[in-house]
Enzyme design. Sequence first.
Site, PDB file in Angstrom:
ATOM      1  N   LYS A  30     -75.674  44.289  19.474  1.00 18.82           N
ATOM      2  CA  LYS A  30     -74.303  43.937  19.105  1.00 18.82           C
ATOM      3  C   LYS A  30     -74.130  43.975  17.586  1.00 18.82           C
ATOM      4  O   LYS A  30     -73.203  44.577  17.064  1.00 18.82           O
ATOM      5  CB  LYS A  30     -74.001  42.540  19.619  1.00 18.82           C
ATOM      6  CG  LYS A  30     -72.679  41.984  19.170  1.00 18.82           C
ATOM      7  CD  LYS A  30     -72.642  40.465  19.315  1.00 18.82           C
ATOM      8  CE  LYS A  30     -71.328  39.919  18.830  1.00 18.82           C
ATOM      9  NZ  LYS A  30     -70.203  40.312  19.673  1.00 18.82           N
ATOM     10  N   LYS A  64     -64.807  46.369  36.079  1.00 17.64           N
ATOM     11  CA  LYS A  64     -66.028  45.641  36.448  1.00 17.64           C
ATOM     12  C   LYS A  64     -66.991  46.510  37.233  1.00 17.64           C
ATOM     13  O   LYS A  64     -66.596  47.250  38.126  1.00 17.64           O
ATOM     14  CB  LYS A  64     -65.664  44.437  37.300  1.00 17.64           C
ATOM     15  CG  LYS A  64     -64.893  43.456  36.512  1.00 17.64           C
ATOM     16  CD  LYS A  64     -65.223  42.048  36.884  1.00 17.64           C
ATOM     17  CE  LYS A  64     -64.692  41.163  35.790  1.00 17.64           C
ATOM     18  NZ  LYS A  64     -65.661  40.251  35.267  1.00 17.64           N
ATOM     19  N   ARG A  94     -69.712  43.312  23.326  1.00 20.70           N
ATOM     20  CA  ARG A  94     -69.323  41.981  23.769  1.00 20.70           C
ATOM     21  C   ARG A  94     -70.364  41.371  24.702  1.00 20.70           C
ATOM     22  O   ARG A  94     -70.716  41.983  25.709  1.00 20.70           O
ATOM     23  CB  ARG A  94     -68.043  42.113  24.547  1.00 20.70           C
ATOM     24  CG  ARG A  94     -66.770  41.448  24.200  1.00 20.70           C
ATOM     25  CD  ARG A  94     -66.641  40.397  23.208  1.00 20.70           C
ATOM     26  NE  ARG A  94     -65.330  40.571  22.613  1.00 20.70           N
ATOM     27  CZ  ARG A  94     -64.204  40.142  23.166  1.00 20.70           C
ATOM     28  NH1 ARG A  94     -64.218  39.434  24.263  1.00 20.70           N
ATOM     29  NH2 ARG A  94     -63.056  40.388  22.597  1.00 20.70           N
ATOM     30  N   ASP A 140     -56.019  27.624  36.355  1.00 22.82           N
ATOM     31  CA  ASP A 140     -56.254  29.068  36.189  1.00 22.82           C
ATOM     32  C   ASP A 140     -57.305  29.575  37.166  1.00 22.82           C
ATOM     33  O   ASP A 140     -58.381  28.990  37.288  1.00 22.82           O
ATOM     34  CB  ASP A 140     -56.758  29.348  34.764  1.00 22.82           C
ATOM     35  CG  ASP A 140     -55.655  29.209  33.728  1.00 22.82           C
ATOM     36  OD1 ASP A 140     -54.513  29.583  34.037  1.00 22.82           O
ATOM     37  OD2 ASP A 140     -55.953  28.743  32.616  1.00 22.82           O
ATOM     38  N   GLU A 166     -50.579  39.204  35.968  1.00 21.63           N
ATOM     39  CA  GLU A 166     -50.497  40.326  35.032  1.00 21.63           C
ATOM     40  C   GLU A 166     -49.815  41.504  35.710  1.00 21.63           C
ATOM     41  O   GLU A 166     -50.172  41.869  36.811  1.00 21.63           O
ATOM     42  CB  GLU A 166     -51.915  40.724  34.624  1.00 21.63           C
ATOM     43  CG  GLU A 166     -51.940  41.937  33.754  1.00 21.63           C
ATOM     44  CD  GLU A 166     -53.344  42.331  33.360  1.00 21.63           C
ATOM     45  OE1 GLU A 166     -54.143  41.444  33.066  1.00 21.63           O
ATOM     46  OE2 GLU A 166     -53.603  43.532  33.366  1.00 21.63           O
ATOM     47  N   HIS A 198     -52.472  42.300  25.837  1.00 28.28           N
ATOM     48  CA  HIS A 198     -53.653  43.083  25.477  1.00 28.28           C
ATOM     49  C   HIS A 198     -53.337  44.091  24.386  1.00 28.28           C
ATOM     50  O   HIS A 198     -54.235  44.734  23.856  1.00 28.28           O
ATOM     51  CB  HIS A 198     -54.201  43.796  26.710  1.00 28.28           C
ATOM     52  CG  HIS A 198     -54.463  42.844  27.849  1.00 28.28           C
ATOM     53  ND1 HIS A 198     -53.473  42.494  28.746  1.00 28.28           N
ATOM     54  CD2 HIS A 198     -55.553  42.135  28.194  1.00 28.28           C
ATOM     55  CE1 HIS A 198     -53.972  41.625  29.612  1.00 28.28           C
ATOM     56  NE2 HIS A 198     -55.227  41.383  29.295  1.00 28.28           N
TER      57      HIS A 198
HETATM   58  N1  GLN Z   1     -55.134  29.458  30.180  1.00 30.32           N
HETATM   59  C1  GLN Z   1     -55.991  30.498  29.745  1.00 30.32           C
HETATM   60  C2  GLN Z   1     -55.494  31.050  28.435  1.00 30.32           C
HETATM   61  O1  GLN Z   1     -54.358  31.115  28.214  1.00 30.32           O
HETATM   62  C3  GLN Z   1     -56.065  31.625  30.742  1.00 30.32           C
HETATM   63  C4  GLN Z   1     -56.998  32.716  30.317  1.00 30.32           C
HETATM   64  C5  GLN Z   1     -57.185  33.828  31.315  1.00 30.32           C
HETATM   65  O2  GLN Z   1     -56.446  33.943  32.254  1.00 30.32           O
HETATM   66  N2  GLN Z   1     -58.162  34.660  31.140  1.00 30.32           N
HETATM   67  O3  GLN Z   1     -56.237  31.470  27.596  1.00 30.32           O
END
Ligand code: GLN
Length: 764
Positions: free
Chosen positions: A19, A116, A520, A604, A670, A699
């Site tokens: 890295k 993935k 990463r 989440d 998303e 993103h």
């Molecule tokens: N609550 C988290 C954030 O906003 C959700 C992150 C995610 O879904 N990867 O960072």
Amino acid sequence: MTTAHTLGYPRIGPRREMKKAVEAYWKGEIDALALETVGQDLRAAAWARQKAAGLDMVTVGDFSWYDHMLDMSAMLGAVPPRFGWSGGSVDLDTVFRMARGRAPTGAPAAACEMTKWFDTNYHYIVPELHVDQTFALSSDKLFREVEEARDLGHAVKAVIPGPLTWLWLGKCKGGDFDRLDLLTGILPVYGAILTRLADLGVGWVQMDEPALALDLPGDWRAAYDATYGMLSQTGPALLVATYFGVLDNAIDLLVDLPVAGVHVDGIRGGDDTEYLAQRVAAPKVLSVGVVDGRNVWRADLDAALARLHPLKAILGERLWVAPSCSLLHVPVTLSAEEDMDPEIRSWLAFAEEKLEEIHTLKRALDLGEAKVAEALSAARDAIASRRSSPRIHRPEVATRMGGVGEAMTRRISPHGERASKQRDWLKLPAYPTTTIGSFPQTVEIRAARRDFKAGRLAEADYIQRMKDEIALAVRKQEEVGLDVLVHGEPERNDMVEYFGEQLDGFVFSKFGWVQSYGSRCVKPPILFGDIIRSKPMTVAWSVHAQSLTAKPMKGMLTGPITVLNWSFVRDDQPRSRTCMQLALALRDEVQDLEKAGIRIIQIDEAAFREGLPLRKRDWAEYLDWTVRAFRVTASGVADTTQIHTHMCYSEFNDIIEAVADMDADVVTIETSRSDMELLDAFVDFQYPNEIGPGVYDIHSPNVPTVEHMVNLMTLAAKRIPAERLWVNPDCGLKTRGWAEVDPSLANMVAAAKELRSRNAPASL
Ligand code: GLN
Ligand code: ZN
């Protein structure tokens, strides 16, 4: 003699040397030569480690500066035109440009898609396939590495992704077609690669074909026989390696495959290895993966030997022992974990220690168990101590688990009734706006967290710093006019680690990194024992945030399935049980938030989908226990408390019913990149609750326009009744800067207002 080998070894180095070197190269701090020197050192060290551990050959080709699938694409000359490659050798800079999205001029170009690798947390670069694509051998990286290993005096086994797995994982661009048609173009290049390897004196080539653990269509399965029949003619002996799952209907295919050897995953594959051993006819080799390459626990060597002895009796010299899959998916070495609790440490094996386990198994098979008595008894002690340790088995958790009944999986009233009660107090406008939780994690925030952890910043000062950040986030949200606010998560380094650190049952390594993608790396928490929450984990931050505003403040938790899927998880009980323990701890947190006056709580589940089993027939079971765990987490609150969940992906079509079954009042997802493609899922299925299809693609650094977001929401409103729609970004904002976030959120709120004025739903 039993042959011992590994399918692959971590490439990042014990201190993430890879890295550091790659990032320095990208920044222009070191040149290509210096980078290559680091690579040589890393490879030499990995091979030396394999040799010292007593493996019969070293594995060459598992090293990559970014991703092995990407390297295979380079070797085949599968480089999309936008990266300006015009034949000849694909150099490293082109490879980096494909991964990172840069044209040769340095201007941005769409990066190759990344996704993935099966059900791991490793990501590969998806090959881009075109209908008329031609292929040519275009990289000699593998051959150089083989020479390097040979010059160091190693017996070499080379490894490359097999042609069918490479193709299967590729994606058709510029119109759909049957990508299996490209096989005829690819095979000559594979043939040329194998011929070159034979010329270099390579005896064995491992062809990775994990696609065989998927539900492959019949014509794809049928293609294996002819493909490997042809490739076997080229010289080196081929070992076709499968892993990550049960072979199922591919088992006979593998038995009959015209190659010199096959590898099967003895950990995740529930296949009958004894049946395989009987069917695999001489002189074919059977490599059995009996050391878990996907987890960090010390192997039960007695159990492994009990499985291997009958195989040895059938196969003799034709038995090879290995880890179940490449060791890429586990950390490099335990030797650096000096600060870890010694008892817990004694239960673990990282890559380096797993090599020792393989070697012990080999010696036990060849020389008798007496010769390795010491190693076997050490393993036995570790297993016994894990089995009985009071740190793992907590009676209070067992009691609580016994008390989980159906009532705990249900909210008091169905969503319709809850929704009207929530509307009464929330009084939100149509198209309510909110965000997903995190706000920009500035350099200063990260420095403060680091300083606090290192003891350089006093606790009171740290808390004040975080409170200031929360105040800033609240002020900005009020100014821009969002409806449901968040505190911004400045105190969280990582959404799983934050909770793992506060729950009993987790331990953290210091250097236990594994590659996630490119440079990463992630350091997954190790979930070793029963889960106990000894005190609230998020309440104080949320309460403070709520005290700063009259608007509703949304509490923010990571759900049980995501914590599970992003950790190394104990293997001494079913994952479903561990998940339920997490659910119970998080249920307490949800209830504590409610008691403290937080009446909107987001749980989440970013990793819900990626935990799906590789084979569809196993999905129902997974969805059953995960949905149940989520419901236990979410159901202990009053009807008036609004539960949100968030998932960061848009492929919902095949799991939409399970998502509905989770019964969150609101789900945010998303969608922005796929132009609301997700809404296809709503054609046949009426999603009953509220939903926020993310309209702001976090993103990308671009600021989305009001018009763009209004258009997306208008599309959404065609499928979902407007009164159930929310307006929000498609994920957390922690990786963005305020300079992008401020105008983007302003536009998002303006879009919601525009929608309200255009077509206020009659019911509101
Ligand atoms: N609550 C988290 C954030 O906003 C959700 C992150 C995610 O879904 N990867 O960072
Ligand atoms: Zn997300």
